[in-house]
Design a protein around this motif. Structure first.
Motif, PDB file in Angstrom:
ATOM      1  N   LEU A  41       1.009  -1.607  -0.235  1.00  0.00           N
ATOM      2  CA  LEU A  41      -0.388  -0.071  -0.150  1.00  0.00           C
ATOM      3  C   LEU A  41       0.998   1.188   0.221  1.00  0.00           C
ATOM      4  O   LEU A  41       0.112   2.073  -0.837  1.00  0.00           O
ATOM      5  N   THR A  42       2.093   1.258   0.519  1.00  0.00           N
ATOM      6  CA  THR A  42       2.927   2.412   1.144  1.00  0.00           C
ATOM      7  C   THR A  42       3.279   2.138  -0.497  1.00  0.00           C
ATOM      8  O   THR A  42       3.725   3.525  -1.212  1.00  0.00           O
ATOM      9  N   TRP A  43       3.930   1.774  -1.099  1.00  0.00           N
ATOM     10  CA  TRP A  43       4.438   1.769  -2.660  1.00  0.00           C
ATOM     11  C   TRP A  43       3.727   2.490  -3.288  1.00  0.00           C
ATOM     12  O   TRP A  43       4.046   3.071  -4.485  1.00  0.00           O
ATOM     13  N   HIS A  44       2.197   2.029  -3.108  1.00  0.00           N
ATOM     14  CA  HIS A  44       1.861   2.484  -4.385  1.00  0.00           C
ATOM     15  C   HIS A  44       0.415   3.395  -4.117  1.00  0.00           C
ATOM     16  O   HIS A  44      -0.384   3.922  -4.954  1.00  0.00           O
ATOM     17  N   ARG A  45       1.205   4.072  -3.390  1.00  0.00           N
ATOM     18  CA  ARG A  45       0.538   4.562  -2.380  1.00  0.00           C
ATOM     19  C   ARG A  45      -1.314   4.887  -2.325  1.00  0.00           C
ATOM     20  O   ARG A  45      -2.000   5.861  -2.689  1.00  0.00           O
ATOM     21  N   VAL A  46      -1.180   3.741  -1.902  1.00  0.00           N
ATOM     22  CA  VAL A  46      -2.982   3.596  -1.620  1.00  0.00           C
ATOM     23  C   VAL A  46      -3.847   4.522  -0.335  1.00  0.00           C
ATOM     24  O   VAL A  46      -2.797   4.020   0.173  1.00  0.00           O
ATOM     25  N   GLY A  47      -4.567   4.809  -0.643  1.00  0.00           N
ATOM     26  CA  GLY A  47      -5.427   5.766  -0.021  1.00  0.00           C
ATOM     27  C   GLY A  47      -4.341   7.131   1.108  1.00  0.00           C
ATOM     28  O   GLY A  47      -4.095   7.126   0.365  1.00  0.00           O
ATOM     29  N   ASN A  48      -4.447   6.730   1.849  1.00  0.00           N
ATOM     30  CA  ASN A  48      -4.178   8.098   3.023  1.00  0.00           C
ATOM     31  C   ASN A  48      -2.325   7.105   3.834  1.00  0.00           C
ATOM     32  O   ASN A  48      -2.815   6.087   3.855  1.00  0.00           O
ATOM     33  N   VAL A  49      -1.669   7.205   2.656  1.00  0.00           N
ATOM     34  CA  VAL A  49      -0.455   7.278   2.926  1.00  0.00           C
ATOM     35  C   VAL A  49       0.086   7.556   4.051  1.00  0.00           C
ATOM     36  O   VAL A  49       1.669   6.404   4.748  1.00  0.00           O
ATOM     37  N   ARG A  50      -0.322   8.097   4.441  1.00  0.00           N
ATOM     38  CA  ARG A  50       0.773   8.460   5.983  1.00  0.00           C
ATOM     39  C   ARG A  50       0.149   7.432   6.660  1.00  0.00           C
ATOM     40  O   ARG A  50       1.111   7.014   7.592  1.00  0.00           O
ATOM     41  N   LEU A  51      -1.106   6.845   6.532  1.00  0.00           N
ATOM     42  CA  LEU A  51      -1.424   5.759   7.729  1.00  0.00           C
ATOM     43  C   LEU A  51      -0.890   4.438   7.004  1.00  0.00           C
ATOM     44  O   LEU A  51      -0.495   3.881   7.937  1.00  0.00           O
ATOM     45  N   ASP A  52      -1.043   4.241   5.697  1.00  0.00           N
ATOM     46  CA  ASP A  52      -0.137   3.612   5.490  1.00  0.00           C
ATOM     47  C   ASP A  52       1.533   3.364   5.462  1.00  0.00           C
ATOM     48  O   ASP A  52       1.312   2.138   6.703  1.00  0.00           O
ATOM     49  N   VAL A  53       2.236   4.128   5.603  1.00  0.00           N
ATOM     50  CA  VAL A  53       3.830   4.110   6.280  1.00  0.00           C
ATOM     51  C   VAL A  53       3.064   3.799   7.730  1.00  0.00           C
ATOM     52  O   VAL A  53       4.783   3.147   8.416  1.00  0.00           O
ATOM     53  N   PHE A  54       2.575   4.359   8.344  1.00  0.00           N
ATOM     54  CA  PHE A  54       2.140   3.899  10.049  1.00  0.00           C
ATOM     55  C   PHE A  54       2.393   2.468  10.146  1.00  0.00           C
ATOM     56  O   PHE A  54       2.761   2.001  10.722  1.00  0.00           O
ATOM     57  N   LEU A  55       0.922   1.846   9.563  1.00  0.00           N
ATOM     58  CA  LEU A  55       1.503   0.813   9.698  1.00  0.00           C
ATOM     59  C   LEU A  55       2.100  -0.398   9.306  1.00  0.00           C
ATOM     60  O   LEU A  55       2.584  -1.431   9.661  1.00  0.00           O
ATOM     61  N   PHE A  56       2.859  -0.200   8.708  1.00  0.00           N
ATOM     62  CA  PHE A  56       4.211  -0.341   7.565  1.00  0.00           C
ATOM     63  C   PHE A  56       5.114  -0.713   8.446  1.00  0.00           C
ATOM     64  O   PHE A  56       6.069  -1.360   8.585  1.00  0.00           O
ATOM     65  N   VAL A  57       5.529   0.590   9.061  1.00  0.00           N
ATOM     66  CA  VAL A  57       6.921   0.658  10.427  1.00  0.00           C
ATOM     67  C   VAL A  57       6.449  -0.011  11.232  1.00  0.00           C
ATOM     68  O   VAL A  57       7.183  -0.902  11.759  1.00  0.00           O
ATOM     69  N   VAL A  58       5.353   0.007  11.672  1.00  0.00           N
ATOM     70  CA  VAL A  58       4.831  -0.495  13.885  1.00  0.00           C
ATOM     71  C   VAL A  58       4.910  -1.452  13.188  1.00  0.00           C
ATOM     72  O   VAL A  58       5.290  -2.302  13.772  1.00  0.00           O
ATOM     73  N   SER A  59       3.540  -2.707  12.393  1.00  0.00           N
ATOM     74  CA  SER A  59       4.350  -4.186  11.494  1.00  0.00           C
ATOM     75  C   SER A  59       5.728  -5.149  11.980  1.00  0.00           C
ATOM     76  O   SER A  59       5.622  -5.443  12.548  1.00  0.00           O
ATOM     77  N   GLY A  60       6.264  -3.719  11.387  1.00  0.00           N
ATOM     78  CA  GLY A  60       7.656  -4.303  10.561  1.00  0.00           C
ATOM     79  C   GLY A  60       8.265  -4.743  11.909  1.00  0.00           C
ATOM     80  O   GLY A  60       9.324  -5.319  12.343  1.00  0.00           O
ATOM     81  N   TRP A  61       8.130  -3.300  13.186  1.00  0.00           N
ATOM     82  CA  TRP A  61       9.009  -3.224  14.447  1.00  0.00           C
ATOM     83  C   TRP A  61       8.091  -4.181  15.372  1.00  0.00           C
ATOM     84  O   TRP A  61       9.244  -5.088  16.022  1.00  0.00           O
ATOM     85  N   LEU A  62       7.313  -4.726  14.893  1.00  0.00           N
ATOM     86  CA  LEU A  62       6.779  -5.135  15.713  1.00  0.00           C
ATOM     87  C   LEU A  62       7.006  -6.930  15.355  1.00  0.00           C
ATOM     88  O   LEU A  62       7.564  -8.137  16.799  1.00  0.00           O
ATOM     89  N   VAL A  63       7.264  -7.181  14.436  1.00  0.00           N
ATOM     90  CA  VAL A  63       7.742  -8.348  13.735  1.00  0.00           C
ATOM     91  C   VAL A  63       9.399  -8.700  14.019  1.00  0.00           C
ATOM     92  O   VAL A  63       9.128  -9.695  14.927  1.00  0.00           O
ATOM     93  N   SER A  64       9.555  -7.647  13.773  1.00  0.00           N
ATOM     94  CA  SER A  64      11.208  -7.822  14.768  1.00  0.00           C
ATOM     95  C   SER A  64      11.364  -7.799  15.702  1.00  0.00           C
ATOM     96  O   SER A  64      12.427  -8.705  16.256  1.00  0.00           O
ATOM     97  N   LEU A  65      10.654  -6.950  16.630  1.00  0.00           N
ATOM     98  CA  LEU A  65      10.470  -7.593  18.170  1.00  0.00           C
ATOM     99  C   LEU A  65      10.262  -9.436  19.023  1.00  0.00           C
ATOM    100  O   LEU A  65      10.824 -10.273  18.406  1.00  0.00           O
ATOM    101  N   CYS A  66       9.646  -9.465  18.036  1.00  0.00           N
ATOM    102  CA  CYS A  66       9.273 -11.168  17.858  1.00  0.00           C
ATOM    103  C   CYS A  66      10.160 -11.964  17.513  1.00  0.00           C
ATOM    104  O   CYS A  66      10.592 -12.784  18.378  1.00  0.00           O
ATOM    105  N   LEU A  67      10.947 -12.177  16.375  1.00  0.00           N
ATOM    106  CA  LEU A  67      11.892 -12.437  15.688  1.00  0.00           C
ATOM    107  C   LEU A  67      13.160 -12.114  16.488  1.00  0.00           C
ATOM    108  O   LEU A  67      13.801 -12.740  16.780  1.00  0.00           O
ATOM    109  N   HIS A  68      13.366 -10.722  17.599  1.00  0.00           N
ATOM    110  CA  HIS A  68      14.711 -10.810  18.418  1.00  0.00           C
ATOM    111  C   HIS A  68      14.546 -11.562  19.384  1.00  0.00           C
ATOM    112  O   HIS A  68      15.003 -12.073  19.967  1.00  0.00           O
ATOM    113  N   GLU A  69      12.766 -11.599  20.305  1.00  0.00           N
ATOM    114  CA  GLU A  69      12.403 -13.219  21.092  1.00  0.00           C
ATOM    115  C   GLU A  69      13.087 -14.419  20.858  1.00  0.00           C
ATOM    116  O   GLU A  69      12.816 -15.190  21.612  1.00  0.00           O
TER     117      GLU A  69
END
Length: 265
Positions: A41-69
């Motif tokens: 969604l961020t790549w294609h700028r679908v909808g509210n791109v700021r919300l897309d970036v928010f979801l991209f960063v937060v979900s990516g950060w949570l995935v990294s937390l899971c893999l860290h632990e």
């Protein structure tokens, strides 16, 4: 039991633990799906791109937390602590962590407010089941090593997608910066954090008793250190210098930090 066993025709075991204990949880898979979807969604700028970036960063950060632990848990399991499997740590399910508030909520809040990859204390390892000081150090090192690897992979991805939309590049740069700060913070020799736990087995008994006394207050000690302007200046100056050396553009991750605060637009 070692290897793969099937006592009585039941479910196969891995080192005496049911194989189901190693399957990624639906919660983790949902986070990965959200990360991939929000990236598209961020790549294609679908909808509210700021919300897309928010979801991209937060979900990516949570995935990294899971893999860290998960890295902590899988190294502990291989070192002799099978209890991590019974607690569900090898399923990558963040809801199984010892302190979900400290491990999930607080780091995400700090990311949104300060753009810092705060380490979280999550998996409980029974160190009495792990022989040898080196194994203890490797268990503690596994998590920060995952953050370092993430940093390098994201910077490589940033270079390979140089022609991507600016918002996507900013999100990637911010994720890389978060991983870099998480790597640095986790490696600080603070009691209770991974860096401190790496050296704890090598301390003499007197210093180890003092370490164990302060370990439960590791987060407070970390915040106290970073609250000092001089120490914070040294620390973040070093982080920025490493980021520059790795080719991580500061204006790009600063833009990413601005974009994830979609509510302020």
């Amino acid at each position: 039991m070692t290897g793969y066993d099937r006592p009585g025709g039941g479910e196969p075991l891995v080192l005496g633990v049911p194989r189901a204990a190693f399957r990624p949880s639906p919660v983790f898979l949902a986070l990965v799906a959200l990360f991939v979807t929000s990236a598209v969604l961020t790549w294609h700028r679908v909808g509210n791109v700021r919300l897309d970036v928010f979801l991209f960063v937060v979900s990516g950060w949570l995935v990294s937390l899971c893999l860290h632990e998960y890295a902590h848990a899988v190294v502990a399991f291989r070192a002799g602590d099978q209890s991590v499997a019974h607690r569900g740590y090898l399923t990558l399910n963040p809801l199984k962590y010892s302190h979900p508030l400290l491990s999930i909520v607080l780091p995400v809040v700090v990311v949104l407010l300060g753009g810092i990859g705060l380490p979280g204390g999550a998996v409980w390892v029974d160190r009495h089941r792990i022989p040898g000081r080196l194994r203890h150090t490797l268990v503690s090192l596994a998590g920060p090593a995952t953050n370092v690897l993430f940093t390098l992979v994201l910077i490589l991805a940033l270079r390979l997608t140089g022609s991507a939309p600016l918002e996507f590049l900013a999100a990637l740069a911010l994720l890389a910066f978060l991983q870099l700060t998480a790597s640095a913070l986790n490696l600080l020799p603070v009691p209770g954090l991974d860096g401190g736990n790496m050296i704890q087995p090598w301390l003499n008994p007197q210093w180890r008793r003092m370490y164990d006394l302060f370990a439960p207050y590791g987060f407070i000690l970390l915040f106290a250190l970073l609250w000092n302007p001089r120490i914070a200046g040294w620390f973040f100056g070093a982080v920025f210098a490493v980021g520059d050396a790795l080719g991580l553009p500061a204006p790009l991750y600063a833009l990413g930090l601005d974009l994830i605060r979609f509510w302020s637009s």
